[in-house]
Scaffold this motif. Structure first.
Motif, short mmCIF file in Angstrom:
data_model
loop_
_atom_site.label_atom_id
_atom_site.label_comp_id
_atom_site.label_asym_id
_atom_site.label_seq_id
_atom_site.Cartn_x
_atom_site.Cartn_y
_atom_site.Cartn_z
N GLY A 119 0.67 -1.28 -0.10
CA GLY A 119 0.05 -0.13 -0.14
C GLY A 119 0.68 1.28 -0.08
N LEU A 120 0.32 2.26 0.53
CA LEU A 120 0.92 3.38 0.54
C LEU A 120 2.36 3.49 1.13
N ILE A 121 2.44 3.14 2.42
CA ILE A 121 3.75 2.79 2.94
C ILE A 121 4.64 1.96 2.30
N ASP A 174 2.41 -8.94 -1.45
CA ASP A 174 0.99 -8.51 -1.11
C ASP A 174 0.13 -9.77 -1.48
N ILE A 175 -0.92 -9.94 -0.57
CA ILE A 175 -2.02 -10.93 -0.88
C ILE A 175 -2.77 -10.81 -2.21
N GLN A 207 -2.98 -5.48 -6.49
CA GLN A 207 -2.62 -4.54 -5.47
C GLN A 207 -1.09 -4.32 -5.79
N CYS A 240 4.23 -3.93 6.26
CA CYS A 240 3.44 -2.71 5.98
C CYS A 240 2.02 -2.86 5.58
N VAL A 241 1.40 -3.81 6.49
CA VAL A 241 -0.14 -4.28 6.07
C VAL A 241 -0.91 -3.14 7.13
N GLU A 268 -3.11 -1.35 9.97
CA GLU A 268 -3.03 -1.26 11.33
C GLU A 268 -3.97 -2.07 12.32
N LYS A 325 -1.57 -8.21 12.27
CA LYS A 325 0.00 -8.23 12.15
C LYS A 325 0.52 -9.26 13.04
N ILE A 350 0.51 -12.40 10.72
CA ILE A 350 1.76 -12.36 9.70
C ILE A 350 3.18 -12.66 10.41
N SER A 379 6.29 -1.36 10.60
CA SER A 379 5.95 -0.04 10.23
C SER A 379 4.94 0.42 11.09
N SER A 430 2.26 2.35 13.47
CA SER A 430 2.27 3.77 14.06
C SER A 430 2.10 3.72 15.41
N PRO A 478 7.82 4.69 10.32
CA PRO A 478 8.54 5.71 9.27
C PRO A 478 7.57 6.91 9.48
N ASN A 515 5.25 9.41 7.10
CA ASN A 515 4.52 9.52 5.57
C ASN A 515 4.77 10.87 5.15
P1 NAI Z 1 -2.60 0.56 3.20
O1 NAI Z 1 -3.70 0.27 3.31
O2 NAI Z 1 -2.26 1.83 2.20
O3 NAI Z 1 -1.81 -0.68 2.53
C1 NAI Z 1 -1.93 -1.84 3.30
C2 NAI Z 1 -1.46 -3.00 2.51
O4 NAI Z 1 -1.38 -4.39 3.08
C3 NAI Z 1 -2.57 -3.19 1.02
O5 NAI Z 1 -1.68 -3.33 -0.08
C4 NAI Z 1 -3.13 -4.84 1.41
O6 NAI Z 1 -3.63 -5.41 0.28
C5 NAI Z 1 -1.92 -5.47 1.99
N1 NAI Z 1 -2.46 -6.49 3.02
C6 NAI Z 1 -3.55 -6.73 3.74
N2 NAI Z 1 -3.36 -8.06 3.98
C7 NAI Z 1 -2.27 -8.33 3.98
C8 NAI Z 1 -1.56 -9.79 4.19
N3 NAI Z 1 -2.08 -10.72 4.89
N4 NAI Z 1 -0.29 -9.94 3.62
C9 NAI Z 1 0.11 -9.02 2.87
N5 NAI Z 1 -0.32 -7.87 2.48
C10 NAI Z 1 -1.42 -7.49 3.20
O7 NAI Z 1 -1.79 0.99 4.69
P2 NAI Z 1 -0.48 1.88 4.80
O8 NAI Z 1 -1.17 3.28 5.08
O9 NAI Z 1 0.36 1.70 3.63
O10 NAI Z 1 -0.25 1.41 6.27
C11 NAI Z 1 0.63 0.31 6.44
C12 NAI Z 1 1.54 0.24 7.86
O11 NAI Z 1 2.03 1.46 8.04
C13 NAI Z 1 0.39 0.73 9.03
O12 NAI Z 1 0.84 -0.25 10.06
C14 NAI Z 1 0.18 1.99 9.55
O13 NAI Z 1 -0.09 2.22 10.63
C15 NAI Z 1 1.76 2.39 9.03
N6 NAI Z 1 2.10 3.89 8.89
C16 NAI Z 1 1.27 4.36 7.77
C17 NAI Z 1 1.46 5.55 7.76
C18 NAI Z 1 0.59 6.50 6.85
O14 NAI Z 1 0.42 7.81 7.23
N7 NAI Z 1 -0.10 5.86 6.11
C19 NAI Z 1 2.67 6.36 8.32
C20 NAI Z 1 3.38 5.55 9.25
C21 NAI Z 1 3.17 4.25 9.55
#
Ligand code: NAI
Length: 319
Positions: free
Chosen positions: A15-17, A36-37, A41, A94-95, A97, A102, A105, A122, A124, A146, A148
């Motif tokens: 995802g984003l991170i 990713d699963i 994506q 980075c799945v 929150e 988590k 995984i 990763s 938060s 990290p 964002n």
């Molecule tokens: P996101 O929702 O954009 O991406 C999550 C990804 O994980 C998706 O691509 C999803 O398909 C994948 N996913 C879901 N289940 C899975 C599995 N079982 N195995 C593999 N992949 C799987 O989330 P985002 O924003 O990237 O956040 C990821 C982590 O980074 C979270 O823990 C968040 O707290 C942390 N974080 C986020 C920040 C932000 O501003 N978005 C800043 C700092 C940390």
């Protein structure tokens, strides 16, 4: 940062991170497997990374010394975890929150990794204890939180589990430095880590000032972006104080009483709902009909500003 590095980095969750981390590690010359699963994506993530890199190349903001094409060639996508983990030296999870997800995984990763692989999250705000306790490889587990977007904001908070080995902290620290991030080490777990504790202190006082009718939401943001933030992009609050007097102790002697007086007037923790939330929300929308456009433009503006600031900070770095 210009050569190809040994060992694979695995990103779990594209995802984003996850995408931003992939770009950071590739910029440092590491081979990155983006897992990713969801196959779709992964494909979208790779496409998005290419677009972002093309933009960065055009604006001469691409990090690292490798060409855009070389960096892109270092990143591959996959949906087979066992395959992804082959030869992994470092895993950045980075799945979403969600503690149960988590934990699921990490217990899977625990089965496949060997003693030399670092498992990093990763997250938060989930504690290392809640995520890693009971894992066979707990000594190799760490939070690398990290900011964002990590590609533009280099800070990474490293938070150990009580059983994390010092070598894991040091290896993660060195890896982050190698790819151009700015790691800080927390000596122990703390709810909210450090960045969010500081951020929440600022948000809550901003809320109270708006609530008490002292200042408008837009003006309170200006106090930060045109005032405090100007310094804080280069100096922390402690060094700022140090320079504003003849050293930090002299600052405390001069201003300590005043600071204590003001701090005593701070109100209780806000409830973050109701009238004040409504007032701030309304003030921040420029035109309620185009909310999505405003957010998109705002985020693009933020990223452009941050990338220019990153460049300036690099130029200004003290020797
Ligand atoms: P996101 O929702 O954009 O991406 C999550 C990804 O994980 C998706 O691509 C999803 O398909 C994948 N996913 C879901 N289940 C899975 C599995 N079982 N195995 C593999 N992949 C799987 O989330 P985002 O924003 O990237 O956040 C990821 C982590 O980074 C979270 O823990 C968040 O707290 C942390 N974080 C986020 C920040 C932000 O501003 N978005 C800043 C700092 C940390």
């Amino acid at each position: 940062m210009n050569e190809l590095q040994e060992g694979n980095i695995v990103i779990v969750g594209s995802g984003l991170i996850g995408r931003s981390w992939a770009m950071v590690f590739a910029s440092g010359g590491f081979r990155v497997k983006l897992y990713d699963i969801v196959q779709e994506q992964v494909s979208t993530a790779l496409e998005d990374i290419r677009k972002q890199m093309e933009e960065l190349k055009k604006s001469e903001m691409l990090r690292g010394a490798l060409s855009m094409e070389d960096q892109m060639a270092l990143i591959s996508g996959c949906t087979d975890l066992k395959y992804a983990l082959h030869g992994a030296q470092y895993i950045q999870e980075c799945v979403p929150e969600n503690l149960d997800l988590k934990r699921k995984i990490f217990s899977e990763l625990d089965l496949y990794v060997d003693d030399s692989t670092i498992i990093s999250s990763s997250t938060s705000c989930l504690s290392p204890t809640s995520m890693f306790t009971g894992l066979q490889h707990v000594k190799n587990c760490i939070v690398a939180h990290p900011v964002n977007p990590p590609y533009y904001v280099p800070l990474v908070e490293l938070v150990p589990h009580p059983q994390t080995e010092m070598a894991t902290v040091e290896r993660t620290y060195n890896l982050m430095k190698k790819v151009g991030q700015s790691p800080v080490k927390l000596m122990k777990e703390m709810d909210g880590f450090v960045l969010n504790r500081l951020q929440y202190a600022v948000i809550s006082e901003a809320w109270r000032l708006v609530q008490d009718g002292v200042i408008s939401p837009r003006d309170v943001d200006l106090v930060m972006s045109e005032g405090l933030g100007m310094r804080y992009a280069f100096l922390g609050p402690l060094e700022t104080a140090h320079l504003n007097a003849e050293g930090f102790k002299s600052y405390c002697e001069r201003y300590g009483e005043g600071i204590k007086r003001v701090l005593a007037t701070f109100g209780p923790v806000p409830d973050f709902e109701g009238e004040v939330a409504e007032k701030i929300d309304q003030a921040l929308w420029e035109d309620v009909r185009d909310k999505a456009d405003q957010l998109k433009a705002g985020r693009e503006y933020r990223n452009t500003c941050l990338s220019h600031l990153a460049k300036l900070k690099k130029e200004m770095k003290k020797n």
